[in-house]
Design a protein around this motif. Sequence first.
Motif, PDB file in Angstrom:
ATOM      1  N   MET A 179       1.046  -1.357  -0.016  1.00  0.00           N
ATOM      2  CA  MET A 179      -0.168   0.048  -0.433  1.00  0.00           C
ATOM      3  C   MET A 179       0.522   1.195  -0.480  1.00  0.00           C
ATOM      4  O   MET A 179       0.830   2.109  -0.699  1.00  0.00           O
ATOM      5  CB  MET A 179      -1.136  -0.088   1.397  1.00  0.00           C
ATOM      6  N   ASN A 180       2.097   1.029   1.325  1.00  0.00           N
ATOM      7  CA  ASN A 180       2.792   2.621   0.510  1.00  0.00           C
ATOM      8  C   ASN A 180       3.817   2.975  -0.497  1.00  0.00           C
ATOM      9  O   ASN A 180       3.982   3.530  -1.021  1.00  0.00           O
ATOM     10  CB  ASN A 180       3.220   2.740   2.198  1.00  0.00           C
ATOM     11  N   LYS A 181       3.828   1.507  -0.740  1.00  0.00           N
ATOM     12  CA  LYS A 181       4.449   1.681  -1.812  1.00  0.00           C
ATOM     13  C   LYS A 181       3.596   2.060  -3.179  1.00  0.00           C
ATOM     14  O   LYS A 181       3.915   3.341  -4.504  1.00  0.00           O
ATOM     15  CB  LYS A 181       5.220   0.183  -2.497  1.00  0.00           C
ATOM     16  N   ALA A 182       2.512   1.947  -3.945  1.00  0.00           N
ATOM     17  CA  ALA A 182       1.760   1.754  -4.352  1.00  0.00           C
ATOM     18  C   ALA A 182       1.025   3.587  -4.368  1.00  0.00           C
ATOM     19  O   ALA A 182       0.598   4.141  -4.871  1.00  0.00           O
ATOM     20  CB  ALA A 182      -0.305   1.457  -4.124  1.00  0.00           C
ATOM     21  N   ILE A 183       1.112   4.449  -2.967  1.00  0.00           N
ATOM     22  CA  ILE A 183       0.780   5.614  -2.305  1.00  0.00           C
ATOM     23  C   ILE A 183       2.219   6.182  -2.827  1.00  0.00           C
ATOM     24  O   ILE A 183       1.289   7.453  -4.143  1.00  0.00           O
ATOM     25  CB  ILE A 183       0.255   5.750  -1.390  1.00  0.00           C
ATOM     26  N   LEU A 184       3.225   5.937  -3.171  1.00  0.00           N
ATOM     27  CA  LEU A 184       4.942   6.966  -2.998  1.00  0.00           C
ATOM     28  C   LEU A 184       4.771   6.672  -4.492  1.00  0.00           C
ATOM     29  O   LEU A 184       5.293   7.818  -5.317  1.00  0.00           O
ATOM     30  CB  LEU A 184       5.621   5.886  -2.873  1.00  0.00           C
ATOM     31  N   ILE A 185       4.627   5.668  -5.075  1.00  0.00           N
ATOM     32  CA  ILE A 185       4.542   5.176  -6.780  1.00  0.00           C
ATOM     33  C   ILE A 185       3.455   6.451  -7.407  1.00  0.00           C
ATOM     34  O   ILE A 185       3.435   6.856  -8.383  1.00  0.00           O
ATOM     35  CB  ILE A 185       4.284   4.121  -6.961  1.00  0.00           C
ATOM     36  N   SER A 186       2.523   6.581  -6.907  1.00  0.00           N
ATOM     37  CA  SER A 186       0.979   7.491  -7.994  1.00  0.00           C
ATOM     38  C   SER A 186       1.784   8.599  -7.335  1.00  0.00           C
ATOM     39  O   SER A 186       0.666   9.957  -7.894  1.00  0.00           O
ATOM     40  CB  SER A 186      -0.300   7.173  -7.021  1.00  0.00           C
ATOM     41  N   VAL A 187       2.234   9.275  -5.930  1.00  0.00           N
ATOM     42  CA  VAL A 187       2.180  10.378  -6.436  1.00  0.00           C
ATOM     43  C   VAL A 187       2.067  11.139  -6.897  1.00  0.00           C
ATOM     44  O   VAL A 187       2.053  12.532  -7.816  1.00  0.00           O
ATOM     45  CB  VAL A 187       3.035  10.557  -4.342  1.00  0.00           C
ATOM     46  N   PRO A 188       4.492  10.807  -7.325  1.00  0.00           N
ATOM     47  CA  PRO A 188       4.789  11.922  -8.480  1.00  0.00           C
ATOM     48  C   PRO A 188       3.537  12.438  -9.822  1.00  0.00           C
ATOM     49  O   PRO A 188       3.675  13.482 -10.488  1.00  0.00           O
ATOM     50  CB  PRO A 188       5.999  11.041  -8.768  1.00  0.00           C
ATOM     51  N   PHE A 189       2.784  11.114 -10.086  1.00  0.00           N
ATOM     52  CA  PHE A 189       1.457  11.376 -11.405  1.00  0.00           C
ATOM     53  C   PHE A 189       0.929  12.045 -10.994  1.00  0.00           C
ATOM     54  O   PHE A 189       0.613  13.072 -11.563  1.00  0.00           O
ATOM     55  CB  PHE A 189       1.120  10.336 -11.740  1.00  0.00           C
ATOM     56  N   GLY A 190       0.833  12.120  -9.566  1.00  0.00           N
ATOM     57  CA  GLY A 190      -0.467  13.732  -9.222  1.00  0.00           C
ATOM     58  C   GLY A 190      -0.041  14.461  -9.109  1.00  0.00           C
ATOM     59  O   GLY A 190      -1.169  15.688  -9.487  1.00  0.00           O
ATOM     60  N   PHE A 191       1.293  14.650  -8.281  1.00  0.00           N
ATOM     61  CA  PHE A 191       1.806  16.500  -8.666  1.00  0.00           C
ATOM     62  C   PHE A 191       2.252  16.865 -10.086  1.00  0.00           C
ATOM     63  O   PHE A 191       1.203  17.988 -10.228  1.00  0.00           O
ATOM     64  CB  PHE A 191       2.679  16.590  -7.822  1.00  0.00           C
ATOM     65  N   LEU A 192       2.314  15.838 -10.470  1.00  0.00           N
ATOM     66  CA  LEU A 192       2.535  16.173 -12.813  1.00  0.00           C
ATOM     67  C   LEU A 192       1.039  16.921 -12.902  1.00  0.00           C
ATOM     68  O   LEU A 192       1.747  18.147 -13.780  1.00  0.00           O
ATOM     69  CB  LEU A 192       3.027  15.551 -13.199  1.00  0.00           C
ATOM     70  N   ILE A 193       0.104  16.310 -12.533  1.00  0.00           N
ATOM     71  CA  ILE A 193      -0.937  16.995 -13.452  1.00  0.00           C
ATOM     72  C   ILE A 193      -1.173  17.580 -12.675  1.00  0.00           C
ATOM     73  O   ILE A 193      -1.654  19.216 -13.197  1.00  0.00           O
ATOM     74  CB  ILE A 193      -2.278  15.437 -12.457  1.00  0.00           C
ATOM     75  N   VAL A 194      -1.055  17.867 -11.418  1.00  0.00           N
ATOM     76  CA  VAL A 194      -1.735  19.215 -10.212  1.00  0.00           C
ATOM     77  C   VAL A 194      -0.401  20.732 -10.708  1.00  0.00           C
ATOM     78  O   VAL A 194      -0.705  21.627 -11.145  1.00  0.00           O
ATOM     79  CB  VAL A 194      -1.291  18.971  -9.298  1.00  0.00           C
ATOM     80  N   ASP A 195       0.485  19.713 -11.010  1.00  0.00           N
ATOM     81  CA  ASP A 195       1.380  21.931 -11.893  1.00  0.00           C
ATOM     82  C   ASP A 195       0.956  21.728 -13.156  1.00  0.00           C
ATOM     83  O   ASP A 195       0.867  22.863 -13.459  1.00  0.00           O
ATOM     84  CB  ASP A 195       3.175  20.270 -11.583  1.00  0.00           C
ATOM     85  N   VAL A 196       1.049  20.960 -13.906  1.00  0.00           N
ATOM     86  CA  VAL A 196       0.491  21.328 -14.979  1.00  0.00           C
ATOM     87  C   VAL A 196      -0.872  21.766 -15.539  1.00  0.00           C
ATOM     88  O   VAL A 196      -1.134  23.078 -15.788  1.00  0.00           O
ATOM     89  CB  VAL A 196       0.100  19.917 -16.651  1.00  0.00           C
ATOM     90  N   LEU A 197      -1.914  21.643 -14.707  1.00  0.00           N
ATOM     91  CA  LEU A 197      -3.257  22.383 -14.780  1.00  0.00           C
ATOM     92  C   LEU A 197      -3.660  24.246 -13.899  1.00  0.00           C
ATOM     93  O   LEU A 197      -4.297  24.166 -14.350  1.00  0.00           O
ATOM     94  CB  LEU A 197      -4.533  21.370 -14.331  1.00  0.00           C
ATOM     95  N   ALA A 198      -2.235  23.724 -13.423  1.00  0.00           N
ATOM     96  CA  ALA A 198      -2.561  24.735 -12.276  1.00  0.00           C
ATOM     97  C   ALA A 198      -1.933  26.214 -13.224  1.00  0.00           C
ATOM     98  O   ALA A 198      -1.379  27.350 -13.108  1.00  0.00           O
ATOM     99  CB  ALA A 198      -1.223  25.039 -11.113  1.00  0.00           C
ATOM    100  N   TRP A 199      -0.895  25.539 -14.509  1.00  0.00           N
ATOM    101  CA  TRP A 199       0.182  26.315 -15.153  1.00  0.00           C
ATOM    102  C   TRP A 199      -1.422  27.568 -15.988  1.00  0.00           C
ATOM    103  O   TRP A 199      -1.181  28.664 -16.191  1.00  0.00           O
ATOM    104  CB  TRP A 199       0.666  25.756 -16.499  1.00  0.00           C
ATOM    105  N   TRP A 200      -2.793  25.938 -16.216  1.00  0.00           N
ATOM    106  CA  TRP A 200      -3.549  26.936 -16.683  1.00  0.00           C
ATOM    107  C   TRP A 200      -4.612  28.035 -16.299  1.00  0.00           C
ATOM    108  O   TRP A 200      -4.947  28.792 -16.280  1.00  0.00           O
ATOM    109  CB  TRP A 200      -4.602  25.680 -17.598  1.00  0.00           C
ATOM    110  N   LEU A 201      -4.538  27.439 -14.741  1.00  0.00           N
ATOM    111  CA  LEU A 201      -5.347  27.913 -13.556  1.00  0.00           C
ATOM    112  C   LEU A 201      -4.779  29.658 -13.178  1.00  0.00           C
ATOM    113  O   LEU A 201      -5.517  30.551 -13.130  1.00  0.00           O
ATOM    114  CB  LEU A 201      -5.980  27.106 -12.649  1.00  0.00           C
ATOM    115  N   THR A 202      -3.589  29.568 -13.378  1.00  0.00           N
ATOM    116  CA  THR A 202      -2.680  30.901 -13.566  1.00  0.00           C
ATOM    117  C   THR A 202      -2.763  31.691 -14.613  1.00  0.00           C
ATOM    118  O   THR A 202      -3.100  33.082 -14.315  1.00  0.00           O
ATOM    119  CB  THR A 202      -1.362  30.870 -12.798  1.00  0.00           C
ATOM    120  N   LYS A 203      -3.097  30.758 -15.470  1.00  0.00           N
ATOM    121  CA  LYS A 203      -2.914  32.061 -16.543  1.00  0.00           C
ATOM    122  C   LYS A 203      -4.564  32.733 -16.507  1.00  0.00           C
ATOM    123  O   LYS A 203      -4.516  34.231 -16.258  1.00  0.00           O
ATOM    124  CB  LYS A 203      -3.376  31.182 -17.822  1.00  0.00           C
TER     125      LYS A 203
END
Length: 252
Positions: A179-203
Motif C-alpha cells: 500500500m505504501n509503495k502504491a501511494i508513493l508511486i502514484s504521488v508523482p503522477f498526481g502532482f505532475l497533473i496538479v503542476d500542469v493544470l495549475a499553469w492554465w489556472l494561473t493563466k
Amino acid sequence: MEIQRFTLSNAALPLKTLFSGYLLVVGLGLLFAGGQIMLTHGMADGKVGLSVDDIVYSYYGNREEGSKLVSKLNGSMKDNAPPDVRMAMIKWAETGASPDEWDNRISMDVDQYCQPCHANISGLPDLSSKDTMKKLLAVDEGQPMATLTRVSHIHLFGISFIFFFVGWIFTYSTGISPMNKAILISVPFGFLIVDVLAWWLTKLHPGFAWFVIIGGFGYSMAAAIMIFTSLYQMWILPLRKNHPVYPPSDAT
C-alpha cells in the motif's frame, strides 16, 4: 500473502548497474531542471530565487507593468544591459515606441545587448524584427495559449515516462508495504497533473500560482525518495546484511 522473489538487494550485478545508471542520470536531470527553472521562471521578478510572483509573472503576466518588453527589462532581463540602455528602452516603450527612435538608437542597442543571445538560443524571439518587437509592446499577459499547449503535452508525456521507470524499479524494494509503495508511486503522477493544470489556472487567475510550486515540489520529493531508496537497497543494504552492526550474542 505472495512472497516477493525478486528484490533490489539480490539483483544481479549487471541489472543493478543498469538500474543505478538510469536512476543517477534521472536524478542529475532533475537537478538541472531545477536549476533551469531558477534561471528562467525564478528571475521573472528580477530577484534570485523562485517565488509566487515569479510564477504569476510567467503564466498570468505582469499586467501592472504594461508591456511584456517592460516587464522583462524590469525582471529576468534586468542585468543584461547597462542601466542607461535599459531605461532608454523602457522609456521608448512607455512613450509610444517611436519608429524614428527605434531607427536612431533602440535598434542598435538591441543588436548590441539583446541579439547575441536572442539570435543564437532556440526559443528566444528575434528582437531585430519590428513585428516581433510590436508583439512585445503589447500588455504582458504571460505565456500565450499556444506555448502552454505545446509545453504541457511535452511535459506530461516526457516526465510521465521518467516516473514510470523510477516507480517500476522502486517496486522491487523491500521493507515497504504494498500500500505504501502504491501511494508513493502514484504521488508523482498526481502532482505532475496538479503542476500542469495549475499553469492554465494561473493563466486565468494569479491565485493558483501556489499550486504550481506545490506540484513541482511534490513530484520532485516523491521521485527523490524512490531514487535514493532504490540505490540504497541495491548497494548499501547488501553490505549491511553481510556485515551486521550488532552480531549475534552467541558469536565467538
